[in-house]
Design a protein around this motif. Sequence first.
Motif, PDB file in Angstrom:
ATOM      1  N   UNK A  93       0.885  -1.253  -0.026  1.00 19.70           N
ATOM      2  CA  UNK A  93       0.043   0.247   0.139  1.00 19.70           C
ATOM      3  C   UNK A  93       0.737   1.293   0.049  1.00 19.70           C
ATOM      4  N   UNK A  94       1.877   1.160   0.691  1.00 22.29           N
ATOM      5  CA  UNK A  94       2.865   2.309   0.720  1.00 22.29           C
ATOM      6  C   UNK A  94       3.337   2.707  -0.690  1.00 22.29           C
ATOM      7  N   UNK A  95       3.476   1.693  -1.333  1.00 27.75           N
ATOM      8  CA  UNK A  95       4.224   1.624  -2.805  1.00 27.75           C
ATOM      9  C   UNK A  95       3.201   2.613  -3.638  1.00 27.75           C
ATOM     10  N   UNK A  96       1.989   2.614  -3.346  1.00 26.88           N
ATOM     11  CA  UNK A  96       1.082   3.271  -3.960  1.00 26.88           C
ATOM     12  C   UNK A  96       1.197   5.032  -4.142  1.00 26.88           C
ATOM     13  N   UNK A  97       1.269   5.331  -3.209  1.00 27.25           N
ATOM     14  CA  UNK A  97       1.393   6.844  -3.415  1.00 27.25           C
ATOM     15  C   UNK A  97       3.015   7.329  -3.929  1.00 27.25           C
ATOM     16  N   UNK A  98       3.922   6.281  -3.530  1.00 35.13           N
ATOM     17  CA  UNK A  98       5.115   6.600  -4.261  1.00 35.13           C
ATOM     18  C   UNK A  98       5.074   6.581  -5.636  1.00 35.13           C
ATOM     19  N   UNK A  99       4.560   5.383  -6.117  1.00 35.17           N
ATOM     20  CA  UNK A  99       4.464   5.312  -7.559  1.00 35.17           C
ATOM     21  C   UNK A  99       3.394   6.224  -8.325  1.00 35.17           C
ATOM     22  N   UNK A 100       2.334   6.791  -7.657  1.00 35.62           N
ATOM     23  CA  UNK A 100       1.279   7.418  -8.025  1.00 35.62           C
ATOM     24  C   UNK A 100       2.042   9.061  -8.214  1.00 35.62           C
ATOM     25  N   UNK A 101       2.836   9.277  -7.475  1.00 37.44           N
ATOM     26  CA  UNK A 101       3.629  10.649  -7.511  1.00 37.44           C
ATOM     27  C   UNK A 101       4.630  10.532  -8.662  1.00 37.44           C
ATOM     28  N   UNK A 102       5.627   9.746  -8.623  1.00 39.97           N
ATOM     29  CA  UNK A 102       6.953   9.773  -9.368  1.00 39.97           C
ATOM     30  C   UNK A 102       6.585   9.159 -10.892  1.00 39.97           C
ATOM     31  N   UNK A 103       5.892   8.256 -10.986  1.00 39.24           N
ATOM     32  CA  UNK A 103       5.827   7.708 -12.265  1.00 39.24           C
ATOM     33  C   UNK A 103       5.044   8.667 -13.542  1.00 39.24           C
ATOM     34  N   UNK A 104       3.717   8.953 -13.104  1.00 43.08           N
ATOM     35  CA  UNK A 104       3.208   9.920 -14.090  1.00 43.08           C
ATOM     36  C   UNK A 104       4.089  11.302 -14.385  1.00 43.08           C
ATOM     37  N   UNK A 105       4.684  11.851 -13.317  1.00 50.76           N
ATOM     38  CA  UNK A 105       5.502  13.138 -13.313  1.00 50.76           C
ATOM     39  C   UNK A 105       6.618  12.766 -14.414  1.00 50.76           C
ATOM     40  N   UNK A 106       7.341  11.655 -13.941  1.00 49.46           N
ATOM     41  CA  UNK A 106       8.504  11.286 -14.780  1.00 49.46           C
ATOM     42  C   UNK A 106       8.204  11.122 -16.252  1.00 49.46           C
ATOM     43  N   UNK A 107       7.003  10.358 -16.524  1.00 52.91           N
ATOM     44  CA  UNK A 107       6.493   9.922 -17.811  1.00 52.91           C
ATOM     45  C   UNK A 107       6.246  11.421 -18.668  1.00 52.91           C
ATOM     46  N   UNK A 108       5.475  12.319 -17.963  1.00 52.93           N
ATOM     47  CA  UNK A 108       5.455  13.544 -18.675  1.00 52.93           C
ATOM     48  C   UNK A 108       6.696  14.283 -18.864  1.00 52.93           C
ATOM     49  N   UNK A 109       7.436  14.446 -18.007  1.00 52.30           N
ATOM     50  CA  UNK A 109       8.997  15.111 -18.407  1.00 52.30           C
ATOM     51  C   UNK A 109       9.499  14.497 -19.572  1.00 52.30           C
ATOM     52  N   UNK A 110       9.612  13.083 -19.543  1.00 48.27           N
ATOM     53  CA  UNK A 110      10.076  12.406 -20.855  1.00 48.27           C
ATOM     54  C   UNK A 110       9.349  12.624 -22.116  1.00 48.27           C
ATOM     55  N   UNK A 111       7.993  12.440 -21.866  1.00 44.31           N
ATOM     56  CA  UNK A 111       7.257  12.594 -23.032  1.00 44.31           C
ATOM     57  C   UNK A 111       7.173  13.966 -23.724  1.00 44.31           C
ATOM     58  N   UNK A 112       7.447  15.003 -22.940  1.00 47.55           N
ATOM     59  CA  UNK A 112       7.453  16.184 -23.287  1.00 47.55           C
ATOM     60  C   UNK A 112       8.949  16.708 -23.904  1.00 47.55           C
ATOM     61  N   UNK A 113       9.716  15.656 -23.942  1.00 45.11           N
ATOM     62  CA  UNK A 113      11.085  16.242 -24.510  1.00 45.11           C
ATOM     63  C   UNK A 113      12.009  16.977 -23.687  1.00 45.11           C
ATOM     64  N   UNK A 114      11.446  17.306 -22.359  1.00 42.71           N
ATOM     65  CA  UNK A 114      12.417  18.392 -21.673  1.00 42.71           C
ATOM     66  C   UNK A 114      13.710  17.652 -21.163  1.00 42.71           C
ATOM     67  N   UNK A 115      13.973  16.249 -21.313  1.00 42.87           N
ATOM     68  CA  UNK A 115      14.906  15.616 -21.100  1.00 42.87           C
ATOM     69  C   UNK A 115      15.424  14.683 -21.857  1.00 42.87           C
ATOM     70  N   UNK A 116      16.656  14.212 -22.273  1.00 41.57           N
ATOM     71  CA  UNK A 116      16.827  13.302 -23.492  1.00 41.57           C
ATOM     72  C   UNK A 116      16.313  11.801 -23.046  1.00 41.57           C
ATOM     73  N   UNK A 117      15.620  11.184 -24.146  1.00 43.10           N
ATOM     74  CA  UNK A 117      15.091   9.787 -23.836  1.00 43.10           C
ATOM     75  C   UNK A 117      16.205   8.904 -23.958  1.00 43.10           C
TER      76      UNK A 117
END
Length: 250
Positions: A93-117
């Motif tokens: 259960x503790x994994x849920x908030x960690x993943x819910x916060x980090x994974x979508x934000x990380x995906x947005x940063x990469x998808x937007x091209x603000x950091x190299x893939x």
Amino acid sequence: MNQGAVAVGPVLAVVLVVLVILAAAAAFAGQLGVSRAVVTASLRAVLQLAVVSLLIAAVVNSWWATAGFILLMLLVAAYTSAGRVGARRRMVLVLLPIAAGSLPVGALIVAAGTTPLTEIALLPIAGILIGGAMTATSLSGRRALDELRDRHGEYEAALALGFLPRDAALEVCRPTAGQALVPALDQTRTVGLVTLPGAFVGVLLGGGTPVEAGATQLLVLVALLAVEVIAIAVTVELVAGGSLSRPVSR
């Protein structure tokens, strides 16, 4: 040797030992009860960074290895936060908030091209975001559960007034759980005036311009705010809903 890099050698080892002794001595003198924790945490950091330094070259040459390392980061973060919250058996259960916060934000940063893939760019970004989510989850979870324990009478009073259990719990624990965001807010407010955080310094040491360093640090700080707000919100919901709780002492 890179002029901006830390010199690796006997002098560095001596300085590190002196710093650990200084921190442990200060904790002992102040009767903080964390002298041993300071030493063990420092030793773990040495061992873990030594291993990571040896493995990182292989990891960043493979997407599968990079993905596996990120998964390991998530699991270790969840294990650490679960221990801090006092709900080690609820690690999933503790994994849920960690993943819910980090994974979508990380995906947005990469998808937007603000950091190299690339693996070498993705891995440190993932580590920063997961680390921020872990800290926010630990702090908000501890505060929320502590408030429900210490102010149980107020929780029961809210139930007597007709509040649903979730709403009664939120009334008690949500305001103080939000204080877990204070470190991130203060760092963002004072960046450049009080501190020059790691991403800024790292880009400069890597040969980037001050403008590039500033842009990178700004992205990291705002991303961390988003990550930590999401993690805190999910953690509070888990606590209020009764899913995340501590074992009952008998």
